[in-house]
Scaffold this active site. Structure first.
Site, mmCIF file in Angstrom:
data_model
loop_
_atom_site.group_PDB
_atom_site.id
_atom_site.type_symbol
_atom_site.label_atom_id
_atom_site.label_comp_id
_atom_site.label_asym_id
_atom_site.label_seq_id
_atom_site.Cartn_x
_atom_site.Cartn_y
_atom_site.Cartn_z
ATOM 1 N N ILE A 60 0.894 -1.158 0.000
ATOM 2 C CA ILE A 60 0.000 0.000 0.000
ATOM 3 C C ILE A 60 0.928 1.202 0.000
ATOM 4 C CG2 ILE A 60 -0.238 -0.166 2.522
ATOM 5 C CD1 ILE A 60 -2.923 1.242 2.279
ATOM 6 N N SER A 61 0.739 2.112 -0.948
ATOM 7 C CA SER A 61 1.650 3.241 -1.112
ATOM 8 C C SER A 61 1.693 4.119 0.129
ATOM 9 C CB SER A 61 1.241 4.087 -2.318
ATOM 10 O OG SER A 61 1.359 3.359 -3.518
ATOM 11 N N HIS A 66 -0.550 8.832 -1.999
ATOM 12 C CA HIS A 66 -1.999 8.845 -2.177
ATOM 13 C C HIS A 66 -2.519 10.282 -2.189
ATOM 14 C CE1 HIS A 66 -2.332 4.482 -0.566
ATOM 15 N NE2 HIS A 66 -2.374 4.491 -1.873
ATOM 16 N N ASP A 111 -6.743 -5.608 -10.490
ATOM 17 C CA ASP A 111 -5.477 -6.201 -10.049
ATOM 18 C C ASP A 111 -5.399 -7.602 -10.639
ATOM 19 O OD1 ASP A 111 -3.252 -7.234 -8.258
ATOM 20 O OD2 ASP A 111 -3.577 -5.246 -7.398
ATOM 21 N N HIS A 112 -4.175 -8.056 -10.925
ATOM 22 C CA HIS A 112 -4.055 -9.377 -11.548
ATOM 23 C C HIS A 112 -3.887 -10.513 -10.538
ATOM 24 C CE1 HIS A 112 0.398 -8.000 -12.241
ATOM 25 N NE2 HIS A 112 0.183 -8.330 -10.988
ATOM 26 N N GLY A 144 -4.061 -4.989 -15.650
ATOM 27 C CA GLY A 144 -4.299 -3.550 -15.647
ATOM 28 C C GLY A 144 -3.560 -2.805 -16.729
ATOM 29 N N THR A 229 3.855 -5.198 -13.959
ATOM 30 C CA THR A 229 4.310 -6.397 -14.646
ATOM 31 C C THR A 229 3.222 -7.456 -14.630
ATOM 32 O OG1 THR A 229 6.118 -8.015 -14.720
ATOM 33 C CG2 THR A 229 5.374 -7.338 -12.537
#
Length: 239
Positions: A60-61, A66, A111-112, A144, A229
Site C-alpha cells: 500500500i503506497s 496517495h 489487479d491481476h 491492468g 508487470t
C-alpha cells in the site's frame, strides 16, 4: 516534506499532509479523512508515511503518494465521474476515489492477483458497505496494463506501479491501452521508468487528454514504485 507526514491517528496524518502542501484540495482532504487507512492496512502503525507490504509482493503506497494522486486527479474525480485504479491492492485509493465521485459515480479497481481482489473487496465491504451495495466500487481480476475496456471511457485513471513505457496502445504488441480509455478532458497519473546514461529512475507522469483528443504529458516528480508487470514476475520477485 514527503515521508515526514506520519501520524498517530488518521486525522493527524491528514493534517500533516495538508500542512506540508501535499494534500492540495479540499475534496482530496475530505476523502482521506473519510477513508481511514487503518481499515486497509491491518498491521501496527498504519499511519506511518511510508509504503507497507500487504502480501503478494505489493505494497500500500505511502500516504503522501496517495495525497499527491488524489490532489492531481481532483478535478477529474467529480460527482458522477468514472475512474480506473490500476493495481488496486488493498482497495484504499479506490475507496478514496469512490468517496470523491459520489453515489452517481463509479470506480473500477483492477489487479491481476485474485487474492488481492478478495482483500480489497473485503476491506471496502467492511469499511464502506454502501459503496459495494451502490456499485460505486467494483473490483475485477485482470491485466491492468490493458485497462478495463468494458467500463471505459474514464475521467480519471491512476496507475499504482511503474510502467517501462507510458501506457498507451502499442501497435506492435497491443500491450498498453490506458490512454485510449481516457475520455476527452480526462487525466491519467502513472509512474514511468526513465533511463539517463547508466541511471534508471521513475517519473510520476500526468497525462491529459484534451477535448479535441490530443494528449499532453507532464512530469510531476521522481518516485519509487514496484514494477507494473505480469503476475508470475511479480510473485517471483520480492521488491
Amino acid at each position: 516534506m514527503a515521508w515526514q507526514c506520519s501520524g498517530a491517528t488518521n486525522h493527524e496524518m491528514v493534517t500533516k499532509l495538508k500542512e506540508a502542501g501535499i494534500l492540495a484540495t479540499d475534496r482530496a482532504e475530505a476523502a482521506m479523512i473519510a477513508i481511514d487507512r487503518a481499515h486497509y492496512y491491518h498491521e501496527a502503525n498504519p499511519y506511518l508515511d511510508q509504503p507497507r507490504k500487504i502480501g503478494y509482493n505489493v505494497t500500500i503506497s505511502a500516504p503522501h503518494m496517495h495525497a499527491y494522486a488524489l490532489s492531481v486527479l481532483s478535478d477529474q474525480l467529480f460527482d458522477g465521474a468514472k475512474a480506473l485504479d490500476v493495481g488496486s491492492g488493498s482497495g484504499y485509493l479506490s475507496a478514496c476515489m469512490a468517496f470523491m465521485v459520489g453515489p452517481r459515480g463509479r470506480v473500477i479497481g483492477i489487479d491481476h492477483i485474485p487474492e488481492l481482489i478478495e482483500i480489497s473487496t473485503k476491506n471496502v465491504s467492511e469499511d464502506c458497505p454502501h459503496f459495494i451495495k451502490e456499485e460505486r466500487v467494483k473490483f475485477v481480476v485482470g491485466d491492468g496494463r490493458l485497462g478495463y475496456a468494458a467500463e471505459a471511457p474514464y475521467n480519471a485513471i491512476h496507475v499504482g506501479a511503474a510502467a517501462d513505457t507510458l501506457p498507451q496502445q502499442n501497435k506492435a504488441r497491443l500491450i498498453f491501452q490506458l490512454i485510449d480509455q481516457l475520455t476527452p478532458g480526462g487525466r491519467l497519473v502513472c509512474p514511468v521508468v526513465a533511463i539517463k546514461g547508466f541511471q534508471r529512475f521513475q517519473d510520476l507522469v500526468q497525462v491529459d487528454k484534451n477535448v479535441d483528443g490530443t494528449v499532453t504529458k507532464k512530469k510531476l516528480m521522481q518516485v519509487s514504485y514496484i514494477p507494473l508487470t505480469d503476475p508470475a514476475t511479480q510473485l517471483a520477485n520480492d521488491y
